[in-house]
Design a protein around this motif. Structure first.
Motif, PDB file in Angstrom:
ATOM      1  N   UNK A  39       0.043  -3.845  -4.609  1.00  0.00           N
ATOM      2  CA  UNK A  39       0.840  -3.161  -3.588  1.00  0.00           C
ATOM      3  C   UNK A  39       0.366  -3.941  -2.326  1.00  0.00           C
ATOM      4  N   UNK A  40       1.203  -3.606  -1.191  1.00  0.00           N
ATOM      5  CA  UNK A  40       0.771  -4.090   0.287  1.00  0.00           C
ATOM      6  C   UNK A  40       1.346  -2.852   1.224  1.00  0.00           C
ATOM      7  N   UNK A  41       0.517  -2.856   2.141  1.00  0.00           N
ATOM      8  CA  UNK A  41       0.728  -1.880   3.083  1.00  0.00           C
ATOM      9  C   UNK A  41       0.712  -2.837   4.625  1.00  0.00           C
ATOM     10  N   UNK A  42       1.719  -2.492   5.219  1.00  0.00           N
ATOM     11  CA  UNK A  42       1.927  -3.014   6.800  1.00  0.00           C
ATOM     12  C   UNK A  42       1.954  -1.787   7.616  1.00  0.00           C
ATOM     13  N   UNK A  43       1.218  -1.593   8.638  1.00  0.00           N
ATOM     14  CA  UNK A  43       1.431  -0.809   9.434  1.00  0.00           C
ATOM     15  C   UNK A  43       1.505  -1.149  11.016  1.00  0.00           C
ATOM     16  N   UNK A  86      -9.618  -0.950  -0.893  1.00  0.00           N
ATOM     17  CA  UNK A  86      -8.482  -0.879  -1.741  1.00  0.00           C
ATOM     18  C   UNK A  86      -8.125  -2.543  -2.454  1.00  0.00           C
ATOM     19  N   UNK A  87      -8.856  -3.245  -2.112  1.00  0.00           N
ATOM     20  CA  UNK A  87      -8.759  -4.701  -2.748  1.00  0.00           C
ATOM     21  C   UNK A  87      -9.564  -4.689  -3.903  1.00  0.00           C
ATOM     22  N   UNK A  88      -9.313  -5.673  -5.043  1.00  0.00           N
ATOM     23  CA  UNK A  88      -8.369  -6.750  -4.498  1.00  0.00           C
ATOM     24  C   UNK A  88      -7.093  -6.582  -4.920  1.00  0.00           C
ATOM     25  N   UNK A  89      -6.477  -5.527  -5.512  1.00  0.00           N
ATOM     26  CA  UNK A  89      -5.272  -5.133  -5.800  1.00  0.00           C
ATOM     27  C   UNK A  89      -4.304  -5.023  -4.684  1.00  0.00           C
ATOM     28  N   UNK A  90      -4.559  -4.315  -3.751  1.00  0.00           N
ATOM     29  CA  UNK A  90      -3.650  -3.694  -2.523  1.00  0.00           C
ATOM     30  C   UNK A  90      -4.106  -4.244  -1.577  1.00  0.00           C
ATOM     31  N   UNK A  91      -3.122  -5.111  -0.776  1.00  0.00           N
ATOM     32  CA  UNK A  91      -3.740  -5.575   0.662  1.00  0.00           C
ATOM     33  C   UNK A  91      -3.169  -4.597   1.750  1.00  0.00           C
ATOM     34  N   UNK A  92      -3.858  -4.363   2.752  1.00  0.00           N
ATOM     35  CA  UNK A  92      -3.445  -3.637   3.978  1.00  0.00           C
ATOM     36  C   UNK A  92      -3.818  -4.326   5.137  1.00  0.00           C
ATOM     37  N   UNK A  93      -2.431  -4.434   5.974  1.00  0.00           N
ATOM     38  CA  UNK A  93      -2.741  -5.134   7.061  1.00  0.00           C
ATOM     39  C   UNK A  93      -1.784  -4.304   8.240  1.00  0.00           C
ATOM     40  N   UNK A  94      -1.955  -4.850   9.406  1.00  0.00           N
ATOM     41  CA  UNK A  94      -1.226  -4.192  10.634  1.00  0.00           C
ATOM     42  C   UNK A  94      -0.508  -5.312  11.340  1.00  0.00           C
ATOM     43  N   UNK A 117       0.421   6.720   3.222  1.00  0.00           N
ATOM     44  CA  UNK A 117      -0.647   6.125   2.376  1.00  0.00           C
ATOM     45  C   UNK A 117      -0.921   6.742   1.269  1.00  0.00           C
ATOM     46  N   UNK A 118      -1.447   8.118   1.548  1.00  0.00           N
ATOM     47  CA  UNK A 118      -2.118   8.772   0.411  1.00  0.00           C
ATOM     48  C   UNK A 118      -0.938   8.986  -0.534  1.00  0.00           C
ATOM     49  N   UNK A 119       0.388   9.373  -0.507  1.00  0.00           N
ATOM     50  CA  UNK A 119       1.216   9.261  -1.527  1.00  0.00           C
ATOM     51  C   UNK A 119       1.730   8.311  -2.017  1.00  0.00           C
ATOM     52  N   UNK A 120       1.465   7.022  -1.546  1.00  0.00           N
ATOM     53  CA  UNK A 120       1.827   5.762  -2.280  1.00  0.00           C
ATOM     54  C   UNK A 120       0.703   4.976  -3.032  1.00  0.00           C
ATOM     55  N   UNK A 121      -0.584   5.498  -2.689  1.00  0.00           N
ATOM     56  CA  UNK A 121      -1.508   4.691  -3.386  1.00  0.00           C
ATOM     57  C   UNK A 121      -2.027   4.959  -4.821  1.00  0.00           C
ATOM     58  N   UNK A 122      -1.711   6.239  -5.334  1.00  0.00           N
ATOM     59  CA  UNK A 122      -1.926   6.218  -6.693  1.00  0.00           C
ATOM     60  C   UNK A 122      -1.121   5.527  -7.482  1.00  0.00           C
ATOM     61  N   UNK A 123       0.098   5.184  -7.152  1.00  0.00           N
ATOM     62  CA  UNK A 123       1.107   4.317  -7.782  1.00  0.00           C
ATOM     63  C   UNK A 123       0.845   2.964  -7.627  1.00  0.00           C
ATOM     64  N   UNK A 124       0.519   2.512  -6.532  1.00  0.00           N
ATOM     65  CA  UNK A 124       0.031   0.966  -6.240  1.00  0.00           C
ATOM     66  C   UNK A 124      -1.354   1.022  -7.053  1.00  0.00           C
ATOM     67  N   UNK A 125      -2.030   1.756  -7.124  1.00  0.00           N
ATOM     68  CA  UNK A 125      -3.497   1.421  -7.927  1.00  0.00           C
ATOM     69  C   UNK A 125      -3.099   1.495  -9.505  1.00  0.00           C
TER      70      UNK A 125
END
Length: 267
Positions: free
Chosen positions: A137-141, A175-183, A124-132
């Motif tokens: 962006x969307x992260x699903x864990x 990280x909202x509203x641009x990036x959604x983070x779910x599991x 996540x640390x590596x992808x967040x800068x580009x998503x921001x």
């Protein structure tokens, strides 16, 4: 179903088998471009070949995700081909061994947290800068039903998955509203995590003093799943794909149980 994922860049860790491989195939069926990372080069190649045979686009990177260097080389190796960013990250890699509390050493806890928890943190640390930078962006864990309903004999695994639930909730807020983070929180799913030699089924047998098959039956009997069976990787993959898509645009901070009804609680 058409989830509007055509052309989206999707990075999946632990993609060589089980839920990760099924998730890669599900995204590919939606027209997504795949970046797959795993330490199993042979399994990774087989998944990539299956995607390419169906006309899909896929990049692969072999890396040991239980180390900081492995996560960095694997994830950046994919991102470098996508101008440093991705639309979707699926944190799937993990391991589960059945051991009693008395048998677990400090080294066991640390090893479990490295692969199950810190691999996700590092990715996540590596992808967040580009998503921001791109504004979305969307992260699903992939966590576990055991993060919310613990069982004996899996203390280190369950604790690592609780950490992922908390991480999901925290990042959804920041990280909202641009990036959604779910599991997603799967219940028992018949994958190589269970079946490989020395995997969960074998260690469960050691823990319960019976053979692996009998130990699995015992474990499932204790959980009393309303659907009466273990899940299939595809059933988890379909939910992951949905949650990453715009069809779930109003869903963030969610932990979606895909567990055959094993969770009894209201929360």
């Amino acid at each position: 179903m058409n989830l509007g994922l055509d052309g989206r860049r999707v990075l999946i860790t632990g993609a060589a088998s089980g839920i990760g491989a099924a998730t890669a195939m599900a995204f590919a069926a939606e027209g997504a471009r795949l970046g797959l990372v795993d330490r199993d080069a042979e399994g990774l190649s087989a998944v990539a070949d299956a995607i390419r045979d169906k006309g899909g686009e896929v990049r692969v990177r072999t890396a040991d995700l239980s180390t900081a260097d492995g996560v960095h080389s694997g994830v950046t190796g994919i991102l470098d081909g996508w101008n440093g960013t991705t639309d979707v990250l699926v944190n799937n890699v993990g391991q589960c061994l059945a051991r009693s509390f008395d048998d677990l050493t400090d080294a066991d806890y640390l090893a479990t947290f490295e692969i199950n928890f810190l691999s996700a943190v590092r990715a996540i640390r590596l992808v967040l800068p580009g998503m921001r930078a791109q504004g979305h962006g969307s992260v699903v864990t992939n966590t576990s039903d055991l993060a919310r309903q613990p069982e004996p004999g899996l203390v280190d695994y369950q604790m690592s998955k609780v950490g992922l639930v908390s991480l999901t909730k925290s990042l959804a807020l920041s990280e909202g509203p641009g990036i959604r983070v779910n599991a997603v929180a799967p219940g028992p799913v018949w994958t190589p995590l269970w079946t490989r030699p020395g995997g969960f089924a074998d260690t469960l047998g050691d823990l319960h003093g019976r053979d692996a098959e009998a130990a699995v039956r015992h474990e499932l009997g204790r959980r009393q799943l309303p659907l009466g069976r273990m899940g299939e990787p595809d059933e988890i993959a379909q939910v992951i794909t949905f949650m990453a898509s715009d069809a779930a645009a109003f869903v963030t901070g969610s932990v979606w149980g895909v567990d055959g009804g094993t969770i009894r609680g209201l929360l």
